[in-house]
Design a protein around this motif. Structure first.
Motif, PDB file in Angstrom:
ATOM      1  N   SER A  34       0.993  -1.209  -0.010  1.00  0.00           N
ATOM      2  CA  SER A  34      -0.111  -0.124  -0.224  1.00  0.00           C
ATOM      3  C   SER A  34       0.827   1.157   0.071  1.00  0.00           C
ATOM      4  O   SER A  34       1.929   1.201   0.625  1.00  0.00           O
ATOM      5  CB  SER A  34      -0.882  -0.086   1.256  1.00  0.00           C
ATOM      6  OG  SER A  34      -1.733   1.173   1.294  1.00  0.00           O
ATOM      7  N   ASN A  35       0.283   2.249  -0.657  1.00  0.00           N
ATOM      8  CA  ASN A  35       1.128   3.867  -0.491  1.00  0.00           C
ATOM      9  C   ASN A  35       0.739   4.144   0.744  1.00  0.00           C
ATOM     10  O   ASN A  35       0.092   3.812   1.629  1.00  0.00           O
ATOM     11  CB  ASN A  35       0.514   4.639  -1.675  1.00  0.00           C
ATOM     12  CG  ASN A  35       0.751   4.207  -3.037  1.00  0.00           C
ATOM     13  OD1 ASN A  35       1.486   3.143  -3.266  1.00  0.00           O
ATOM     14  ND2 ASN A  35       0.089   4.923  -3.832  1.00  0.00           N
TER      15      ASN A  35
ATOM     16  N   MET B 138      -7.184   3.958   7.103  1.00  0.00           N
ATOM     17  CA  MET B 138      -8.089   3.143   7.910  1.00  0.00           C
ATOM     18  C   MET B 138      -8.093   1.839   7.575  1.00  0.00           C
ATOM     19  O   MET B 138      -8.005   0.952   8.266  1.00  0.00           O
ATOM     20  CB  MET B 138      -9.670   3.652   7.934  1.00  0.00           C
ATOM     21  CG  MET B 138     -10.350   3.096   8.950  1.00  0.00           C
ATOM     22  SD  MET B 138     -12.052   3.681   9.155  1.00  0.00           S
ATOM     23  CE  MET B 138     -11.797   5.335   9.796  1.00  0.00           C
ATOM     24  N   MET B 139      -8.177   1.361   6.340  1.00  0.00           N
ATOM     25  CA  MET B 139      -8.194  -0.075   5.641  1.00  0.00           C
ATOM     26  C   MET B 139      -6.589  -0.497   6.139  1.00  0.00           C
ATOM     27  O   MET B 139      -6.653  -1.832   6.456  1.00  0.00           O
ATOM     28  CB  MET B 139      -8.423  -0.160   4.507  1.00  0.00           C
ATOM     29  CG  MET B 139      -8.425  -1.389   3.864  1.00  0.00           C
ATOM     30  SD  MET B 139      -8.125  -1.694   2.026  1.00  0.00           S
ATOM     31  CE  MET B 139      -6.780  -1.017   1.746  1.00  0.00           C
TER      32      MET B 139
ATOM     33  N   ALA C 260       5.879   3.281  -1.021  1.00  0.00           N
ATOM     34  CA  ALA C 260       4.742   2.267  -0.579  1.00  0.00           C
ATOM     35  C   ALA C 260       5.497   1.390   0.579  1.00  0.00           C
ATOM     36  O   ALA C 260       6.681   1.527   0.816  1.00  0.00           O
ATOM     37  CB  ALA C 260       4.621   1.412  -1.844  1.00  0.00           C
ATOM     38  N   MET C 261       4.628   0.688   1.154  1.00  0.00           N
ATOM     39  CA  MET C 261       5.133  -0.220   2.194  1.00  0.00           C
ATOM     40  C   MET C 261       4.430  -1.458   2.032  1.00  0.00           C
ATOM     41  O   MET C 261       3.542  -1.511   1.407  1.00  0.00           O
ATOM     42  CB  MET C 261       4.826   0.294   3.574  1.00  0.00           C
ATOM     43  CG  MET C 261       3.214   0.449   3.994  1.00  0.00           C
ATOM     44  SD  MET C 261       2.794   1.065   5.434  1.00  0.00           S
ATOM     45  CE  MET C 261       1.219   1.745   5.130  1.00  0.00           C
ATOM     46  N   LEU C 262       5.188  -2.608   2.514  1.00  0.00           N
ATOM     47  CA  LEU C 262       4.764  -4.026   2.550  1.00  0.00           C
ATOM     48  C   LEU C 262       4.387  -4.375   3.775  1.00  0.00           C
ATOM     49  O   LEU C 262       5.332  -4.354   4.790  1.00  0.00           O
ATOM     50  CB  LEU C 262       5.632  -4.754   1.864  1.00  0.00           C
ATOM     51  CG  LEU C 262       5.489  -6.575   1.784  1.00  0.00           C
ATOM     52  CD1 LEU C 262       4.238  -6.880   1.210  1.00  0.00           C
ATOM     53  CD2 LEU C 262       6.777  -7.014   1.228  1.00  0.00           C
ATOM     54  N   ILE C 263       3.138  -4.660   3.921  1.00  0.00           N
ATOM     55  CA  ILE C 263       2.923  -5.255   5.293  1.00  0.00           C
ATOM     56  C   ILE C 263       2.519  -6.823   5.329  1.00  0.00           C
ATOM     57  O   ILE C 263       1.790  -7.251   4.439  1.00  0.00           O
ATOM     58  CB  ILE C 263       1.633  -4.613   5.863  1.00  0.00           C
ATOM     59  CG1 ILE C 263       1.658  -3.263   5.873  1.00  0.00           C
ATOM     60  CG2 ILE C 263       1.122  -5.217   7.171  1.00  0.00           C
ATOM     61  CD1 ILE C 263       0.296  -2.445   6.239  1.00  0.00           C
ATOM     62  N   ILE C 264       3.208  -7.555   6.065  1.00  0.00           N
ATOM     63  CA  ILE C 264       3.328  -9.028   5.834  1.00  0.00           C
ATOM     64  C   ILE C 264       2.802  -9.232   7.352  1.00  0.00           C
ATOM     65  O   ILE C 264       3.283  -9.134   8.314  1.00  0.00           O
ATOM     66  CB  ILE C 264       4.600  -9.594   5.822  1.00  0.00           C
ATOM     67  CG1 ILE C 264       5.241  -9.077   4.323  1.00  0.00           C
ATOM     68  CG2 ILE C 264       4.438 -11.339   5.932  1.00  0.00           C
ATOM     69  CD1 ILE C 264       6.506  -9.658   4.020  1.00  0.00           C
TER      70      ILE C 264
END
Length: 76
Positions: free
Chosen positions: A30-31, A41-42, A72-76
């Motif tokens: 997500s950005n 919020m999401m 952007a970032m990566l959330i795992i």
């Protein structure tokens, strides 16, 4: 549902906000969305409010770019 997704046609009023139990996705790219946006919020619902807001603190400090064409970032 037995772990399977089913097709659906029609109207939904689904709004994702924290806390939310995601059952299909295991990661998210997500950005860095603008503060107080529904997209932020999401993202906090997916990654956890405290963790995502800490990432935002770092992003502001490091002068990351926000918005649709930003970092952007990566959330795992």
């Amino acid at each position: 549902l037995g772990g399977h997704m089913k097709t659906f046609t029609g109207w939904t009023n689904k709004f994702i906000f924290p806390p939310y139990d995601f059952t299909v996705a295991t990661s998210l790219v997500s950005n860095f969305h603008m503060p107080y946006s529904t997209m932020l919020m999401m993202v906090t619902a997916f990654g956890g409010y405290d963790l995502v807001m800490h990432a935002y603190e770092v992003a502001v400090k490091e002068k990351y770019r926000f918005g649709a064409y930003g970092d952007a970032m990566l959330i795992i």
